[in-house]
Write an enzyme that holds these catalytic residues in place. Sequence first.
Site, PDB file in Angstrom:
ATOM      1  N   LEU A  18      84.152  23.531  67.684  1.00  0.00           N
ATOM      2  CA  LEU A  18      84.205  24.522  68.768  1.00  0.00           C
ATOM      3  C   LEU A  18      84.903  23.986  70.014  1.00  0.00           C
ATOM      4  O   LEU A  18      84.823  22.802  70.336  1.00  0.00           O
ATOM      5  CB  LEU A  18      82.780  24.963  69.129  1.00  0.00           C
ATOM      6  CG  LEU A  18      81.988  25.598  67.974  1.00  0.00           C
ATOM      7  CD1 LEU A  18      80.587  25.980  68.452  1.00  0.00           C
ATOM      8  CD2 LEU A  18      82.699  26.812  67.391  1.00  0.00           C
ATOM      9  N   HIS A  27      86.368  29.388  71.713  1.00  0.00           N
ATOM     10  CA  HIS A  27      85.182  29.914  71.016  1.00  0.00           C
ATOM     11  C   HIS A  27      84.082  30.250  72.033  1.00  0.00           C
ATOM     12  O   HIS A  27      83.442  31.300  71.945  1.00  0.00           O
ATOM     13  CB  HIS A  27      84.606  28.866  70.055  1.00  0.00           C
ATOM     14  CG  HIS A  27      85.505  28.478  68.924  1.00  0.00           C
ATOM     15  ND1 HIS A  27      86.021  27.209  68.800  1.00  0.00           N
ATOM     16  CD2 HIS A  27      85.965  29.164  67.857  1.00  0.00           C
ATOM     17  CE1 HIS A  27      86.752  27.133  67.697  1.00  0.00           C
ATOM     18  NE2 HIS A  27      86.745  28.308  67.102  1.00  0.00           N
ATOM     19  N   GLN A  57      89.964  31.202  52.298  1.00  0.00           N
ATOM     20  CA  GLN A  57      91.077  31.611  53.158  1.00  0.00           C
ATOM     21  C   GLN A  57      92.110  30.497  53.358  1.00  0.00           C
ATOM     22  O   GLN A  57      93.075  30.676  54.084  1.00  0.00           O
ATOM     23  CB  GLN A  57      90.584  32.144  54.500  1.00  0.00           C
ATOM     24  CG  GLN A  57      90.032  31.107  55.441  1.00  0.00           C
ATOM     25  CD  GLN A  57      89.371  31.751  56.652  1.00  0.00           C
ATOM     26  OE1 GLN A  57      88.348  32.423  56.537  1.00  0.00           O
ATOM     27  NE2 GLN A  57      89.955  31.560  57.817  1.00  0.00           N
ATOM     28  N   SER A  77      92.882  25.222  69.833  1.00  0.00           N
ATOM     29  CA  SER A  77      92.679  25.384  68.396  1.00  0.00           C
ATOM     30  C   SER A  77      91.923  24.172  67.881  1.00  0.00           C
ATOM     31  O   SER A  77      92.138  23.043  68.364  1.00  0.00           O
ATOM     32  CB  SER A  77      94.042  25.463  67.698  1.00  0.00           C
ATOM     33  OG  SER A  77      93.878  25.237  66.308  1.00  0.00           O
ATOM     34  N   ARG A  95      92.447  22.749  65.265  1.00  0.00           N
ATOM     35  CA  ARG A  95      93.431  21.860  64.621  1.00  0.00           C
ATOM     36  C   ARG A  95      94.138  20.948  65.637  1.00  0.00           C
ATOM     37  O   ARG A  95      94.744  19.961  65.227  1.00  0.00           O
ATOM     38  CB  ARG A  95      94.471  22.679  63.861  1.00  0.00           C
ATOM     39  CG  ARG A  95      93.917  23.315  62.591  1.00  0.00           C
ATOM     40  CD  ARG A  95      95.023  24.000  61.808  1.00  0.00           C
ATOM     41  NE  ARG A  95      94.558  24.529  60.538  1.00  0.00           N
ATOM     42  CZ  ARG A  95      94.000  25.722  60.382  1.00  0.00           C
ATOM     43  NH1 ARG A  95      93.841  26.508  61.424  1.00  0.00           N
ATOM     44  NH2 ARG A  95      93.604  26.141  59.194  1.00  0.00           N
TER      45      ARG A  95
HETATM   46  P1  AMP Z   1      88.163  29.821  64.110  1.00  0.00           P
HETATM   47  O1  AMP Z   1      87.024  28.891  64.309  1.00  0.00           O
HETATM   48  O2  AMP Z   1      89.496  29.186  64.285  1.00  0.00           O
HETATM   49  O3  AMP Z   1      88.036  30.616  62.826  1.00  0.00           O
HETATM   50  O4  AMP Z   1      88.078  30.889  65.278  1.00  0.00           O
HETATM   51  C1  AMP Z   1      86.921  31.647  65.502  1.00  0.00           C
HETATM   52  C2  AMP Z   1      87.219  32.710  66.515  1.00  0.00           C
HETATM   53  O5  AMP Z   1      87.644  32.091  67.731  1.00  0.00           O
HETATM   54  C3  AMP Z   1      88.357  33.639  66.081  1.00  0.00           C
HETATM   55  O6  AMP Z   1      88.067  34.957  66.494  1.00  0.00           O
HETATM   56  C4  AMP Z   1      89.539  33.076  66.830  1.00  0.00           C
HETATM   57  O7  AMP Z   1      90.559  34.037  67.085  1.00  0.00           O
HETATM   58  C5  AMP Z   1      88.868  32.647  68.123  1.00  0.00           C
HETATM   59  N1  AMP Z   1      89.705  31.653  68.811  1.00  0.00           N
HETATM   60  C6  AMP Z   1      90.203  30.509  68.296  1.00  0.00           C
HETATM   61  N2  AMP Z   1      90.969  29.876  69.211  1.00  0.00           N
HETATM   62  C7  AMP Z   1      90.948  30.652  70.320  1.00  0.00           C
HETATM   63  C8  AMP Z   1      91.550  30.551  71.616  1.00  0.00           C
HETATM   64  N3  AMP Z   1      92.351  29.544  71.935  1.00  0.00           N
HETATM   65  N4  AMP Z   1      91.305  31.540  72.510  1.00  0.00           N
HETATM   66  C9  AMP Z   1      90.509  32.589  72.182  1.00  0.00           C
HETATM   67  N5  AMP Z   1      89.914  32.742  70.989  1.00  0.00           N
HETATM   68  C10 AMP Z   1      90.131  31.791  70.062  1.00  0.00           C
END
Ligand code: AMP
Length: 283
Positions: free
Chosen positions: A33, A37, A61, A186, A188
Amino acid sequence: MKIFTSKSEIKEFLSALKMDKKSIGFVPTMGALHQGHLSLIKRAKKKKDIAVVSIFVNPTQFDNKEDLDKYPKTYESDVALLESVDCDVLFFPSIEEIYAENVTSEEFDFDGLEHQMEGRFRDGHFDGVGTIVKTLFEIVEPDTAYFGKKDFQQLQIIKKLVEKYNLPVKIKGRPIFREDDGLAMSSRNTRLTKEHRDAAPFIYKTLKKAKKKFGAKSPEDLTKWVEKQFKKHPLLELEYFTIADEETLQTAKDIKENKQYRAFIAVFAGDIRLIDNICLKNN
Ligand code: AMP
């Protein structure tokens, strides 16, 4: 914060809250996170009585086994971050809990949204996303679920999923959170080498320049311009840049007054694939 790993136990816990007329805001994540998030979780807390977060690295996915195996896992610090924003409930299931013996996706028809961009370059990705999000919605039964526009195509696909299956949940899209140098946050990013991390803000810088040029150049010429910028870059490799209609996600050939457009990009920084997007005003 209550932590559940079992579907039946979280369902039982949440159904008691629903009987008490508590509203539920849900944020599905894959963990590792960051502030992006947390912004979604804070929004869920602000708008709803109970904020539920899931952490599940969904195998179906991923089209790339190495990307799945190396996806960052930071459970202890995730729990601390969730507690710092007063998250109420964490759902942290195992793969078996979600899929039993059958780790496969359902097949979805998202009216063509799934064939563009990420769908074109990541085989089966949105069948995996559709499968896990539908499953999590069935378990959590949220009133509202919050998604980041960082994954704009995913957001549109989830809205389509809800529409097609008549799921009783509202979907809210929220702004992209960025590092101070503009790189979209991100999970990543932590896997980038220092060299690639230093280079990565070029992605958003180029998106912002493209936004300035939008309107003066045709979508095709603008795409060629972006491609040229990345060809010159020694460390970043462009996978795609597309200007698309926000609603259909189809690549725009010409610009229509009454449509909203967005530029989408995927870039390799070494082995790490980064995506970003920016809203383009058509006037
Ligand atoms: P993930 O853990 O990458 O699957 O992301 C979970 C949620 O967080 C998804 O709805 C993503 O679009 C959102 N998310 C990831 N990175 C960001 C960011 N930089 N800004 C806003 N929301 C994000």
